[in-house]
Design an enzyme around this catalytic site. Structure first.
Site, PDB file in Angstrom:
ATOM      1  CE  LYS A 207      -3.723  -2.428   0.244  1.00 60.30           C
ATOM      2  NZ  LYS A 207      -4.527  -2.581  -0.979  1.00 60.30           N
TER       3      LYS A 207
ATOM      4  CG  HIS B  96     -10.292  -6.541  -5.826  1.00 59.49           C
ATOM      5  ND1 HIS B  96     -11.475  -6.950  -5.256  1.00 59.49           N
ATOM      6  CD2 HIS B  96      -9.572  -5.980  -4.835  1.00 59.49           C
ATOM      7  CE1 HIS B  96     -11.465  -6.646  -3.973  1.00 59.49           C
ATOM      8  NE2 HIS B  96     -10.324  -6.056  -3.679  1.00 59.49           N
TER       9      HIS B  96
HETATM   10 MG    MG Z   1      -6.274  -2.520  -5.167  1.00 63.50          MG
END
Ligand code: MG
Length: 388
Positions: free
Chosen positions: A182, A320
């Site tokens: 992230k 995803h």
């Molecule tokens: Mg993502």
């Protein structure tokens, strides 16, 4: 053949982790079971699925609209011409009766879980794994296995850099060779330090992607792009708002490496707009739509047809998901790959014991349907729902 009952349970997700926008500890997921009147070995054949990770259950939407419409339909309105399988396109039309176009929010997840449960049910009726049902339905030569990467690299309340490195090391020990972390939950300077720390463990920048989870405005997305450009990372994911096609096209004009987005687009039309106006570069950038968030496999396949009609390849589609349903769909439609969330998002995240991650890939097993009953942490929830 008919549907006897449709059941839903909201399950909590086991994940106290944080990306740049959300903490996952409050998230829930709808597990659904569609009970047929077909009896095998003394038990009804039941189709099971869930909507995807990182959002909320849609119990209310399902009960008030979509389950009610499915149960009210005449059996013939839901079956294919042979009468031996459920027609998922017909079921989609039944569920979407009286719904206006556009505004694809949680409705898209609710319908997805139910539509996917019918795919699971059809595969079980055929006594075959879902990837096989999907491949033969769409006339696709399926892949043998799915390239997979470990998606994580979260923000931790303390010990951020060393915990990030420990996390990446853990994934490598589990057999993963590609990784994602992230960004966007800290300052650019701090994120660059995190990136360098992760690279000390991962090694090659071409094996590490970054994900901003839609956090940035245009200036910030460009500033991150410029700062990260020398690394030549695997990809830079979801820099801005999912519908900000101007941001994507401005970034694609200056950032030379791969971009990825699309996990929060829930309709064919939104994806077509991304392909047309989002600056996506053929043979380079990735599409990440998630069938379990976007009305199920029928609409997802229309998305693929749409991007292929615009010159993109289905190999550039990496949904995803990080779960068994995505695995079967990627293999059945011969897409490029998907992600895994090792150790988090139980009980729906991750793969069953018959699907071992090795050499950067995972193969679905031969259990009927999506094989969700083979997942030890999910099986008790399915059993409880099926026997309600
Ligand atoms: Mg993502």
């Amino acid at each position: 053949m008919r549907i006897v009952d449709v059941r839903e349970a909201a399950l909590p997700l086991s994940a106290n982790i944080q990306n740049s926008v959300v903490n996952f500890s409050e998230h829930t997921v709808s597990l659904v079971a569609i009970v047929s009147d077909v009896i095998r070995n003394g038990n009804p054949v039941v189709g099971v699925a869930f909507d995807s990770i990182g959002r909320f259950a849609q119990s209310g939407l399902m009960r008030e609209r979509f389950i009610r419409r499915l149960l009210a339909a005449k059996p013939g309105d839901l079956l294919n011409d042979t009468g031996k399988a459920f027609d998922t396109a017909k079921a989609f039309a039944v569920m979407m009766r009286n719904e206006k176009p556009g505004g694809h929010g949680d409705r898209a997840h609710a319908v997805a879980a139910l539509e996917l449960a019918l795919w699971d049910l059809n595969a079980k009726l055929n006594d075959e794994p879902a990837w096989k049902t999907i491949a033969s339905h769409f006339g696709v030569q399926p892949s043998a296995r799915m390239p997979v990467y470990a998606a994580g690299g979260y923000y931790y309340p303390e010990g951020n850099l060393s915990r990030l490195q420990d996390e990446m090391r853990r994934y490598a020990d589990m057999g993963y060779t590609k990784f994602k972390m992230k960004i966007g939950g800290a300052s650019l300077d701090e994120d660059l330090r995190r990136l360098e720390a992760a690279l000390q463990v991962v090694g090659a920048a071409e094996d590490l992607a970054v994900d901003a989870n839609g956090r940035f405005d245009i200036p910030t997305a460009l500033a991150y792009g410029k700062a990260m450009e020398p690394f030549a990372l695997r990809w830079y994911e979801e820099p801005g708002d999912p519908l900000d096609y101007r941001l994507m096209s401005e970034l694609a004009a200056v950032y030379p490496h791969r971009l990825a987005t699309g996990e929060n687009l829930f309709s064919r039309r939104d994806v077509e707009n991304l392909a047309l106006f989002g600056g996506m570069r053929k043979g380079k950038d990735l599409f990440q739509m998630d069938p379990a968030l976007s009305y199920g496999l029928g609409e997802f396949y229309r998305m693929i047809q749409s991007i292929e009609a615009n010159g993109f390849s289905r190999r550039d589609v990496h949904p995803h998901g990080g779960h068994m349903i995505a695995l079967h769909i990627v293999v059945g439609l011969a897409l490029g790959g998907s992600e895994a969330y090792p150790g988090v998002f139980a009980p729906v995240g991750g793969y069953s014991d018959e699907c071992v991650v090795a050499d950067g890939g995972v193969a679905p097993g031969l259990s009927p349907g999506f094989g969700l009953e083979k997942k030890a942490d999910l099986a008790p929830h399915i059993a409880a729902l099926a026997s309600t």
